[in-house]
Scaffold this motif. Structure first.
Motif, PDB file in Angstrom:
ATOM      1  N   ALA A  44     -23.611 -64.904  39.625  1.00 21.13           N
ATOM      2  CA  ALA A  44     -24.785 -64.640  40.758  1.00 21.13           C
ATOM      3  C   ALA A  44     -25.658 -65.509  40.458  1.00 21.13           C
ATOM      4  O   ALA A  44     -25.975 -66.216  39.473  1.00 21.13           O
ATOM      5  N   LEU A  48     -31.106 -63.066  40.944  1.00 21.23           N
ATOM      6  CA  LEU A  48     -30.642 -61.747  40.865  1.00 21.23           C
ATOM      7  C   LEU A  48     -30.036 -61.442  39.479  1.00 21.23           C
ATOM      8  O   LEU A  48     -30.505 -60.361  38.937  1.00 21.23           O
ATOM      9  N   SER A  49     -29.509 -62.086  38.756  1.00 19.96           N
ATOM     10  CA  SER A  49     -29.237 -61.755  37.367  1.00 19.96           C
ATOM     11  C   SER A  49     -30.559 -61.391  36.573  1.00 19.96           C
ATOM     12  O   SER A  49     -30.462 -60.486  35.910  1.00 19.96           O
ATOM     13  N   HIS A  51     -33.269 -60.128  37.967  1.00 20.91           N
ATOM     14  CA  HIS A  51     -33.652 -58.863  38.471  1.00 20.91           C
ATOM     15  C   HIS A  51     -32.811 -57.695  37.909  1.00 20.91           C
ATOM     16  O   HIS A  51     -33.539 -56.689  37.517  1.00 20.91           O
ATOM     17  N   ILE A  52     -31.791 -57.979  37.821  1.00 25.62           N
ATOM     18  CA  ILE A  52     -30.761 -56.678  37.283  1.00 25.62           C
ATOM     19  C   ILE A  52     -31.125 -56.642  35.923  1.00 25.62           C
ATOM     20  O   ILE A  52     -31.118 -55.109  35.409  1.00 25.62           O
ATOM     21  N   VAL A  53     -31.452 -57.524  35.069  1.00 21.25           N
ATOM     22  CA  VAL A  53     -31.821 -57.360  33.532  1.00 21.25           C
ATOM     23  C   VAL A  53     -33.231 -56.688  33.589  1.00 21.25           C
ATOM     24  O   VAL A  53     -33.374 -55.847  32.665  1.00 21.25           O
ATOM     25  N   GLN A  55     -34.366 -54.418  35.745  1.00 20.65           N
ATOM     26  CA  GLN A  55     -34.014 -53.116  36.272  1.00 20.65           C
ATOM     27  C   GLN A  55     -33.275 -52.394  34.825  1.00 20.65           C
ATOM     28  O   GLN A  55     -33.660 -51.160  34.736  1.00 20.65           O
ATOM     29  N   THR A  59     -34.832 -48.914  32.684  1.00 15.14           N
ATOM     30  CA  THR A  59     -34.204 -47.979  32.534  1.00 15.14           C
ATOM     31  C   THR A  59     -33.852 -47.642  31.087  1.00 15.14           C
ATOM     32  O   THR A  59     -34.076 -46.357  30.568  1.00 15.14           O
TER      33      THR A  59
ATOM     34  N   MET B 104     -28.452 -46.794  37.783  1.00 12.84           N
ATOM     35  CA  MET B 104     -28.345 -47.920  36.720  1.00 12.84           C
ATOM     36  C   MET B 104     -27.477 -47.448  35.540  1.00 12.84           C
ATOM     37  O   MET B 104     -26.401 -48.075  35.198  1.00 12.84           O
ATOM     38  N   ARG B 151     -23.553 -58.742  33.897  1.00  9.17           N
ATOM     39  CA  ARG B 151     -24.623 -58.743  35.026  1.00  9.17           C
ATOM     40  C   ARG B 151     -23.985 -58.777  36.241  1.00  9.17           C
ATOM     41  O   ARG B 151     -24.515 -58.067  37.072  1.00  9.17           O
ATOM     42  N   ASN B 152     -22.805 -59.720  36.398  1.00  2.00           N
ATOM     43  CA  ASN B 152     -22.350 -59.658  37.755  1.00  2.00           C
ATOM     44  C   ASN B 152     -21.577 -58.604  38.218  1.00  2.00           C
ATOM     45  O   ASN B 152     -21.791 -58.003  39.403  1.00  2.00           O
ATOM     46  N   LEU B 154     -22.568 -55.471  37.274  1.00  2.00           N
ATOM     47  CA  LEU B 154     -23.519 -54.301  37.694  1.00  2.00           C
ATOM     48  C   LEU B 154     -24.283 -54.824  38.984  1.00  2.00           C
ATOM     49  O   LEU B 154     -24.315 -53.764  39.925  1.00  2.00           O
ATOM     50  N   LEU B 155     -24.248 -55.964  39.401  1.00  7.56           N
ATOM     51  CA  LEU B 155     -24.802 -56.385  40.721  1.00  7.56           C
ATOM     52  C   LEU B 155     -24.022 -55.599  41.736  1.00  7.56           C
ATOM     53  O   LEU B 155     -24.124 -55.286  42.750  1.00  7.56           O
ATOM     54  N   LEU B 158     -23.723 -51.968  41.923  1.00  6.11           N
ATOM     55  CA  LEU B 158     -24.986 -51.543  42.544  1.00  6.11           C
ATOM     56  C   LEU B 158     -25.283 -51.986  43.949  1.00  6.11           C
ATOM     57  O   LEU B 158     -26.085 -51.755  44.600  1.00  6.11           O
ATOM     58  N   ILE B 160     -25.821 -54.718  45.233  1.00  3.11           N
ATOM     59  CA  ILE B 160     -26.975 -55.893  45.325  1.00  3.11           C
ATOM     60  C   ILE B 160     -26.483 -57.212  45.639  1.00  3.11           C
ATOM     61  O   ILE B 160     -25.759 -57.726  44.858  1.00  3.11           O
ATOM     62  N   GLU B 161     -27.113 -57.647  46.961  1.00  2.00           N
ATOM     63  CA  GLU B 161     -26.532 -59.104  47.467  1.00  2.00           C
ATOM     64  C   GLU B 161     -27.516 -59.932  47.449  1.00  2.00           C
ATOM     65  O   GLU B 161     -27.399 -61.211  47.630  1.00  2.00           O
ATOM     66  N   ALA B 162     -28.880 -59.321  47.471  1.00  2.00           N
ATOM     67  CA  ALA B 162     -30.076 -60.296  47.863  1.00  2.00           C
ATOM     68  C   ALA B 162     -31.068 -59.640  46.881  1.00  2.00           C
ATOM     69  O   ALA B 162     -31.152 -58.410  46.783  1.00  2.00           O
ATOM     70  N   PHE B 166     -33.704 -55.339  45.637  1.00  2.00           N
ATOM     71  CA  PHE B 166     -34.411 -54.646  44.525  1.00  2.00           C
ATOM     72  C   PHE B 166     -35.793 -54.045  45.177  1.00  2.00           C
ATOM     73  O   PHE B 166     -36.313 -53.190  44.466  1.00  2.00           O
TER      74      PHE B 166
END
Lengths: 86, 184
Positions: A44, A48-49, A51-53, A55, A59, B104, B151-152, B154-155, B158, B160-162, B166
């Protein structure tokens, strides 16, 4: 998608997969609109990577703030006492 | 290490061990049992701990072994497929962004065990790739790859594409915009 050819139509920012002939691996190329992202190996975009970390950390931090159950603290006290007495 | 030093270490890392256990198994009660077993094992194996090495990594290694031993005993790897236990956890919702803690945790529970532990150790606990590799008893490259795949995934889980995904959810965003317009 045909092997050896990139798709022509896609939205801005899309990752385009270029399939090479067999035994030559797979490579991801830039979007033709040159949106500035350079994905590789199916990853990705870095943004985005990241941001997900973030988040995930938020948590996890919430879990860290949860009160520790009394029985775990009591167990520690017991272990410590038993050690001292022995 | 003196027993008092270990006790202090255990106390200071208790929240981390518990958070790791919850994130691994998705069940607060089971996580507490795991932490309890970990503490007992650590206490009884103090002579195997090498002074000067990383106590936190040592404790995480014990907890991980305990968890996977238990999984093998139970003959099941993902105990909370439907996120039933996760839904019962008392975690305050995230104040920023629309990915809340429940979502999450539910998504985490759907990762494979190896991806989940790698991502938590590196992404949440802040272990270096090398330390995580030691804890998981695998190569550094394997950990990197697992973290990346996690990570990929999880995206994907969830949806999440952009980056905008978030941001605040639409209702909150509308309220914020209106407040900003009034203030401006």
């Amino acid at each position: 998608m045909q092997r050896g050819k990139a798709p022509v139509q896609h939205d801005e920012g899309d990752m385009v997969t270029v399939l090479r002939p067999l035994n030559m691996g797979r490579q991801h190329a830039m979007c033709s609109t040159e949106c500035g992202q350079m994905p590789h190996n199916g990853e990705a975009p870095a943004e985005l990577s990241g941001h997900i970390v973030e988040q995930l950390r938020a948590t996890y931090d919430a879990l860290l703030q949860e009160p520790i159950p009394d029985h775990l603290r009591v167990l520690l006290a017991h272990l410590s006492d038993a050690e001292e007495k022995s | 290490l003196s027993s008092e030093a270990v006790r202090q270490g255990l106390i200071s890392f208790l929240p981390n061990l518990r958070a790791f256990a919850i994130a691994l198994c998705g069940d607060a009660d089971r996580a507490d049992d795991l932490v309890q077993d970990t503490m007992l094992k650590a206490w009884n194996s103090l002579d195997t701990f090498e002074e000067g090495t990383n106590l936190r990594a040592w404790l995480f290694t014990i907890l991980r072994h305990t968890y996977f031993s238990e999984c093998r005993r139970r003959r099941r790897e993902v105990p909370d497929d439907d996120g039933e236990y996760v839904a019962q956890l008392c975690v305050p919702p995230s104040q920023h962004g629309c990915v809340d803690a429940q979502d999450m945790l539910r998504a985490l529970s759907r990762l494979t065990d190896d991806q989940r532990e790698a991502l938590i150790l590196v992404g949440a606990e802040g272990f270096a790739y090398e330390e995580a590799a030691k804890i998981c008893n695998c190569a550094v490259g394997t950990i990197k790859s697992r973290v990346n795949r996690a990570r990929n995934r999880l995206l994907e889980l969830l949806g999440i594409e952009a980056a905008q995904d978030f941001g605040p959810e639409p209702t909150t965003e509308a309220v914020l915009l209106r407040a900003a317009a009034k203030a401006g």
